[in-house]
Design an enzyme around this catalytic site. Sequence first.
Site, PDB file in Angstrom:
ATOM      1  N   LEU A  25       0.821  -1.185   0.012  1.00  0.00           N
ATOM      2  CA  LEU A  25       0.006   0.123   0.081  1.00  0.00           C
ATOM      3  C   LEU A  25       1.162   1.216   0.124  1.00  0.00           C
ATOM      4  O   LEU A  25       0.819   1.906   0.992  1.00  0.00           O
ATOM      5  CB  LEU A  25      -1.126  -0.100   1.302  1.00  0.00           C
ATOM      6  CG  LEU A  25      -1.820  -1.137   1.510  1.00  0.00           C
ATOM      7  CD1 LEU A  25      -2.556  -1.034   2.909  1.00  0.00           C
ATOM      8  CD2 LEU A  25      -2.848  -1.102   0.399  1.00  0.00           C
ATOM      9  N   PRO A  26       1.752   1.500  -1.057  1.00  0.00           N
ATOM     10  CA  PRO A  26       2.666   2.689  -1.004  1.00  0.00           C
ATOM     11  C   PRO A  26       1.621   3.933  -1.152  1.00  0.00           C
ATOM     12  O   PRO A  26       0.557   4.001  -1.896  1.00  0.00           O
ATOM     13  CB  PRO A  26       3.355   2.547  -2.327  1.00  0.00           C
ATOM     14  CG  PRO A  26       2.657   1.687  -3.300  1.00  0.00           C
ATOM     15  CD  PRO A  26       1.918   0.558  -2.476  1.00  0.00           C
ATOM     16  N   HIS A  27       2.018   5.048  -0.259  1.00  0.00           N
ATOM     17  CA  HIS A  27       1.104   6.305  -0.259  1.00  0.00           C
ATOM     18  C   HIS A  27       1.883   7.712  -0.157  1.00  0.00           C
ATOM     19  O   HIS A  27       3.049   7.396   0.479  1.00  0.00           O
ATOM     20  CB  HIS A  27       0.080   6.138   0.637  1.00  0.00           C
ATOM     21  CG  HIS A  27       0.480   5.692   2.196  1.00  0.00           C
ATOM     22  ND1 HIS A  27       0.588   4.326   2.364  1.00  0.00           N
ATOM     23  CD2 HIS A  27       0.493   6.488   2.973  1.00  0.00           C
ATOM     24  CE1 HIS A  27       1.061   4.264   3.654  1.00  0.00           C
ATOM     25  NE2 HIS A  27       1.024   5.343   3.847  1.00  0.00           N
ATOM     26  N   GLY A  28       1.300   8.302  -0.689  1.00  0.00           N
ATOM     27  CA  GLY A  28       2.185   9.867  -0.387  1.00  0.00           C
ATOM     28  C   GLY A  28       1.180  10.810  -0.585  1.00  0.00           C
ATOM     29  O   GLY A  28       0.073  10.674  -1.186  1.00  0.00           O
ATOM     30  N   ILE A  82      -1.625   5.055  -3.226  1.00  0.00           N
ATOM     31  CA  ILE A  82      -2.565   6.119  -2.914  1.00  0.00           C
ATOM     32  C   ILE A  82      -1.862   7.355  -3.020  1.00  0.00           C
ATOM     33  O   ILE A  82      -0.900   7.468  -2.560  1.00  0.00           O
ATOM     34  CB  ILE A  82      -2.983   5.749  -1.580  1.00  0.00           C
ATOM     35  CG1 ILE A  82      -3.600   4.323  -1.386  1.00  0.00           C
ATOM     36  CG2 ILE A  82      -4.095   6.956  -1.193  1.00  0.00           C
ATOM     37  CD1 ILE A  82      -3.916   3.966  -0.077  1.00  0.00           C
TER      38      ILE A  82
END
Length: 128
Positions: free
Chosen positions: A65-68, A103
């Site tokens: 779930l990589p997110h920034g 995300i």
Amino acid sequence: MKLVDVLHEDCIIPSLKATDKEGLLSEMVDYLKGVMPELERERTLNALFARERLGTTGIGHGVALPHGKLKGVNEIRVFFGRSTKGVDFNAIDNKPVHLVFLIIAPENSAAAHLKLLACISRILKSED
């Protein structure tokens, strides 16, 4: 917030080609630029890599779930990618990642961002 509200059909990559974490994130950002042309590639990658330095977003069971959070983004967007071969993502269970929910969120969206992460986690924990 429901996943269907932020994950649209044009945000799905059915077959990722990358063989490592950096390549996978780069491939996904290149794709999402086609959907969100206002995003700056390097700034987006920097935000994702900065988050990864805090700890892996590879949550185990083949999922990441990589997110920034990015200045100038007006709404939360989710991009989904699938790797049939699997990618070493330094996941907490040390298994390759096959499903990626990337995300992108506005800078000031902490509550909504966390609710979305919880929503995706609940969906993935369901046997259905």
